[in-house]
Write a protein that holds these residues in place. Structure first.
Motif, PDB file in Angstrom:
ATOM      1  N   ASP A   1       0.827  -1.208   0.000  1.00  0.00           N
ATOM      2  CA  ASP A   1       0.000   0.000   0.000  1.00  0.00           C
ATOM      3  C   ASP A   1       0.862   1.257   0.000  1.00  0.00           C
ATOM      4  OD1 ASP A   1      -2.246  -1.712   0.177  1.00  0.00           O
ATOM      5  OD2 ASP A   1      -2.007  -1.815   2.348  1.00  0.00           O
ATOM      6  N   LYS A   2       1.897   1.265   0.831  1.00  0.00           N
ATOM      7  CA  LYS A   2       2.805   2.406   0.853  1.00  0.00           C
ATOM      8  C   LYS A   2       3.581   2.525  -0.455  1.00  0.00           C
ATOM      9  CE  LYS A   2       3.493   2.404   5.876  1.00  0.00           C
ATOM     10  NZ  LYS A   2       4.491   2.237   6.978  1.00  0.00           N
ATOM     11  N   THR A   3       3.884   1.378  -1.055  1.00  0.00           N
ATOM     12  CA  THR A   3       4.588   1.391  -2.335  1.00  0.00           C
ATOM     13  C   THR A   3       3.726   2.040  -3.410  1.00  0.00           C
ATOM     14  OG1 THR A   3       5.891  -0.572  -1.784  1.00  0.00           O
ATOM     15  CG2 THR A   3       5.579  -0.090  -4.121  1.00  0.00           C
TER      16      THR A   3
ATOM     17  N   ASP B   1       1.279   4.219  -2.971  1.00  0.00           N
ATOM     18  CA  ASP B   1       1.175   5.652  -2.676  1.00  0.00           C
ATOM     19  C   ASP B   1       2.459   6.385  -3.078  1.00  0.00           C
ATOM     20  OD1 ASP B   1      -1.374   5.362  -1.676  1.00  0.00           O
ATOM     21  OD2 ASP B   1      -0.743   5.247   0.419  1.00  0.00           O
ATOM     22  N   HIS B   2       3.592   5.727  -2.882  1.00  0.00           N
ATOM     23  CA  HIS B   2       4.874   6.343  -3.234  1.00  0.00           C
ATOM     24  C   HIS B   2       4.978   6.533  -4.743  1.00  0.00           C
ATOM     25  CE1 HIS B   2       8.733   7.588  -1.638  1.00  0.00           C
ATOM     26  NE2 HIS B   2       9.382   6.890  -2.570  1.00  0.00           N
ATOM     27  N   ILE B   3       4.539   5.548  -5.498  1.00  0.00           N
ATOM     28  CA  ILE B   3       4.602   5.627  -6.959  1.00  0.00           C
ATOM     29  C   ILE B   3       3.717   6.746  -7.498  1.00  0.00           C
ATOM     30  CG2 ILE B   3       3.957   4.383  -9.073  1.00  0.00           C
ATOM     31  CD1 ILE B   3       4.897   1.800  -7.676  1.00  0.00           C
ATOM     32  N   LYS B   4       2.618   7.041  -6.799  1.00  0.00           N
ATOM     33  CA  LYS B   4       1.686   8.071  -7.264  1.00  0.00           C
ATOM     34  C   LYS B   4       2.349   9.434  -7.424  1.00  0.00           C
ATOM     35  CE  LYS B   4      -2.475   5.924  -5.320  1.00  0.00           C
ATOM     36  NZ  LYS B   4      -3.518   5.999  -4.257  1.00  0.00           N
ATOM     37  N   GLN B   5       3.461   9.659  -6.734  1.00  0.00           N
ATOM     38  CA  GLN B   5       4.170  10.936  -6.880  1.00  0.00           C
ATOM     39  C   GLN B   5       4.599  11.191  -8.321  1.00  0.00           C
ATOM     40  OE1 GLN B   5       7.187  11.748  -3.647  1.00  0.00           O
ATOM     41  NE2 GLN B   5       6.795   9.586  -3.196  1.00  0.00           N
ATOM     42  N   ILE B   6       4.897  10.119  -9.044  1.00  0.00           N
ATOM     43  CA  ILE B   6       5.375  10.236 -10.421  1.00  0.00           C
ATOM     44  C   ILE B   6       4.222  10.138 -11.414  1.00  0.00           C
ATOM     45  CG2 ILE B   6       6.947   9.212 -12.123  1.00  0.00           C
ATOM     46  CD1 ILE B   6       8.332  10.554  -9.789  1.00  0.00           C
ATOM     47  N   ASN B   7       3.115   9.531 -11.013  1.00  0.00           N
ATOM     48  CA  ASN B   7       1.923   9.363 -11.852  1.00  0.00           C
ATOM     49  C   ASN B   7       2.249   8.688 -13.190  1.00  0.00           C
ATOM     50  OD1 ASN B   7      -0.809   9.533 -12.549  1.00  0.00           O
ATOM     51  ND2 ASN B   7      -0.525  11.515 -13.556  1.00  0.00           N
TER      52      ASN B   7
ATOM     53  N   ASP C   1      10.467   8.146   7.021  1.00  0.00           N
ATOM     54  CA  ASP C   1      11.845   7.733   6.733  1.00  0.00           C
ATOM     55  C   ASP C   1      12.017   6.220   6.653  1.00  0.00           C
ATOM     56  OD1 ASP C   1      12.778  10.341   6.575  1.00  0.00           O
ATOM     57  OD2 ASP C   1      13.182  10.451   8.725  1.00  0.00           O
ATOM     58  N   THR C   2      10.941   5.510   6.332  1.00  0.00           N
ATOM     59  CA  THR C   2      11.024   4.059   6.166  1.00  0.00           C
ATOM     60  C   THR C   2      11.513   3.732   4.763  1.00  0.00           C
ATOM     61  OG1 THR C   2       9.196   3.684   7.699  1.00  0.00           O
ATOM     62  CG2 THR C   2       9.724   1.902   6.170  1.00  0.00           C
ATOM     63  N   PRO C   3      12.594   2.968   4.631  1.00  0.00           N
ATOM     64  CA  PRO C   3      13.014   2.550   3.290  1.00  0.00           C
ATOM     65  C   PRO C   3      12.079   1.455   2.766  1.00  0.00           C
ATOM     66  CG  PRO C   3      14.484   1.611   4.937  1.00  0.00           C
ATOM     67  CD  PRO C   3      13.522   2.504   5.674  1.00  0.00           C
ATOM     68  N   LEU C   4      11.421   1.712   1.652  1.00  0.00           N
ATOM     69  CA  LEU C   4      10.495   0.748   1.072  1.00  0.00           C
ATOM     70  C   LEU C   4      11.224  -0.341   0.299  1.00  0.00           C
ATOM     71  CD1 LEU C   4       7.757   3.245  -0.179  1.00  0.00           C
ATOM     72  CD2 LEU C   4       7.799   1.943   1.953  1.00  0.00           C
ATOM     73  N   SER C   5      12.490  -0.110  -0.023  1.00  0.00           N
ATOM     74  CA  SER C   5      13.283  -1.070  -0.774  1.00  0.00           C
ATOM     75  C   SER C   5      14.746  -0.706  -0.634  1.00  0.00           C
ATOM     76  CB  SER C   5      12.877  -1.052  -2.257  1.00  0.00           C
ATOM     77  OG  SER C   5      13.770  -1.802  -3.059  1.00  0.00           O
ATOM     78  N   ASP C   6      15.625  -1.629  -1.025  1.00  0.00           N
ATOM     79  CA  ASP C   6      17.048  -1.300  -1.089  1.00  0.00           C
ATOM     80  C   ASP C   6      17.417  -0.701  -2.443  1.00  0.00           C
ATOM     81  OD1 ASP C   6      16.616  -3.724  -2.410  1.00  0.00           O
ATOM     82  OD2 ASP C   6      18.638  -4.461  -1.998  1.00  0.00           O
ATOM     83  N   HIS C   7      16.410  -0.501  -3.305  1.00  0.00           N
ATOM     84  CA  HIS C   7      16.602   0.159  -4.604  1.00  0.00           C
ATOM     85  C   HIS C   7      15.738   1.400  -4.678  1.00  0.00           C
ATOM     86  CE1 HIS C   7      18.504  -3.233  -7.025  1.00  0.00           C
ATOM     87  NE2 HIS C   7      18.187  -3.823  -5.888  1.00  0.00           N
ATOM     88  N   ASP C   8      16.285   2.463  -5.251  1.00  0.00           N
ATOM     89  CA  ASP C   8      15.457   3.582  -5.678  1.00  0.00           C
ATOM     90  C   ASP C   8      14.868   3.254  -7.047  1.00  0.00           C
ATOM     91  OD1 ASP C   8      16.139   4.985  -3.387  1.00  0.00           O
ATOM     92  OD2 ASP C   8      17.787   6.065  -4.346  1.00  0.00           O
ATOM     93  N   ALA C   9      13.812   3.964  -7.403  1.00  0.00           N
ATOM     94  CA  ALA C   9      13.154   3.747  -8.699  1.00  0.00           C
ATOM     95  C   ALA C   9      13.703   4.707  -9.740  1.00  0.00           C
ATOM     96  CB  ALA C   9      11.651   3.943  -8.556  1.00  0.00           C
ATOM     97  N   VAL C  10      13.768   4.243 -10.977  1.00  0.00           N
ATOM     98  CA  VAL C  10      14.145   5.115 -12.098  1.00  0.00           C
ATOM     99  C   VAL C  10      12.900   5.398 -12.927  1.00  0.00           C
ATOM    100  CG1 VAL C  10      16.555   4.414 -12.184  1.00  0.00           C
ATOM    101  CG2 VAL C  10      14.880   3.091 -13.463  1.00  0.00           C
ATOM    102  N   TRP C  11      12.771   6.636 -13.408  1.00  0.00           N
ATOM    103  CA  TRP C  11      11.597   6.986 -14.189  1.00  0.00           C
ATOM    104  C   TRP C  11      11.988   7.888 -15.354  1.00  0.00           C
ATOM    105  CZ3 TRP C  11      10.636  12.170 -14.719  1.00  0.00           C
ATOM    106  CH2 TRP C  11      11.164  13.031 -13.746  1.00  0.00           C
ATOM    107  N   ALA C  12      11.110   7.921 -16.364  1.00  0.00           N
ATOM    108  CA  ALA C  12      11.351   8.765 -17.541  1.00  0.00           C
ATOM    109  C   ALA C  12      10.001   9.201 -18.111  1.00  0.00           C
ATOM    110  CB  ALA C  12      12.154   8.021 -18.599  1.00  0.00           C
TER     111      ALA C  12
END
Length: 333
Positions: free
Chosen positions: A71-73, A75-81, A317-328
């Motif tokens: 669920d948090k993941t 919501d986090h993705i929604k920032q980029i839409n 400040d919870t890390p949702l993953s050990d990877h950041d996401a890349v977007w374009a």
């Protein structure tokens, strides 16, 4: 031939016994893969909100590291839409992620359809940093894999397996992990999605971590060959955790990977990926000294508008993953 299903069939008790009893050889692993229906299938579900992709669109690729917090993941993705999301390391029916179908849950949170395919059937609960998150002492399904999410219905979906010899099963390459016994191997999900200017092919993949340059190069060659057969003569966007520089001591130098130049000769561009590293310490992977650039977007016949890296640090400040996401952000040429 990839089967398209609305639900992946579970591994039966009899099949699980066969997996456990099988000799740890490449031949035995290939036989197991062919007999497990879910390993040769893609599950498609969810909902959509658009008929076709717009001329300008956004894509995001993210290794969500099991997806502890679907669920948090979302919501986090929604920032980029984004209109299309490429996910790797998603669980389905694993005790460490509360037996949730994490791809389906993220897709539901984003109002998207999804295509999910299995990398590995996990036979146990995971490593020591994962076990504290287990809600049961068993896995309901034990599926772990990759996915594509879309706001537009899929026109066509497929899967290509990048190895069948059992890299993490047979031990012939020294990649077995006694804390995470599994059957399966790296793979890629492919989907053709209709757009206002014509269809576009998207690929979500996860290349081998416990290997070197030649191994990952061969896997990427298989992906491009599969794309040429699956979606010839159309724009393509490939994204995911390519594990570039992994197991290349001492400095994880991603520039030593030969798959970059190979893709360029095939007409692909890496300009869709923002500069900077993409790993960080997380709840499961607390390794502050391992800072790498593993995650990429690679495409052809698409024009770049903007690009970036979305931190995986969520609310509180919870890390949702050990990877950041890349977007374009793209324009169809």
């Amino acid at each position: 031939m990839t089967q398209i299903l609305d639900r992946l069939p579970p591994v039966t008790d009899d099949m699980r016994s066969q997996i456990t009893a099988a000799p740890r050889t490449a031949e035995a692993h290939r036989a197991l893969l062919s007999s497990i229906d879910a390993m040769n299938s893609v599950e498609v579900g969810g909902t959509t909100s658009l008929d076709v992709l717009p001329e300008e669109l956004t894509i995001l690729a993210w290794n969500v590291e099991r997806c502890l917090f679907p669920d948090k993941t979302a919501d986090h993705i929604k920032q980029i839409n984004p209109q299309v999301v490429l996910l790797s390391e998603v669980d389905n029916g694993m005790a460490r992620t509360a037996q949730r179908h994490t791809t389906r849950d993220v897709a539901e949170g984003l109002g998207m359809t999804y295509a999910f395919g299995v990398e590995f059937h996990e036979l146990d609960l995971g490593g020591p940093t994962e076990r504290p998150y287990c809600t049961d002492d068993f896995n309901k399904f034990g599926w772990h894999g990759n996915a594509i999410l879309s706001k537009v219905p899929f026109q066509k979906v497929g899967m290509v397996r990048l190895d069948d010899h059992g890299h993490w099963f047979s031990g012939q390459d020294g990649a077995t992990d006694p804390e995470q016994p599994r059957v399966g191997g790296r793979m890629a999900i492919l989907a053709v999605i209709p757009g206002v200017k014509g269809p576009i092919c998207f690929v979500s993949t996860h290349l081998e971590s416990n290997a070197g340059v030649a191994h990952r190069h061969a896997q990427f060659v298989k992906i491009l060959e599969a794309v040429d057969q699956f979606a010839p003569d159309m724009p393509v966007m490939i994204g995911g955790d390519l594990n570039t520089g992994n197991h290349l001591p001492p400095d994880f130098d991603w520039q030593r990977e030969t798959l970059f130049s190979f893709a360029k000769t095939a007409g692909y561009s890496w300009d869709f990926t923002a500069g900077g590293t993409t790993t960080r310490p997380s709840l499961i992977t607390p390794h502050p000294d391992r800072v790498m650039k593993l995650d990429w977007l690679c495409g052809r016949d698409l024009k770049l508008q903007d690009k970036g890296i979305l931190t995986s640090i969520g609310i509180g400040d919870t890390p949702l993953s050990d990877h950041d996401a890349v977007w374009a952000r793209l324009i169809v040429a």
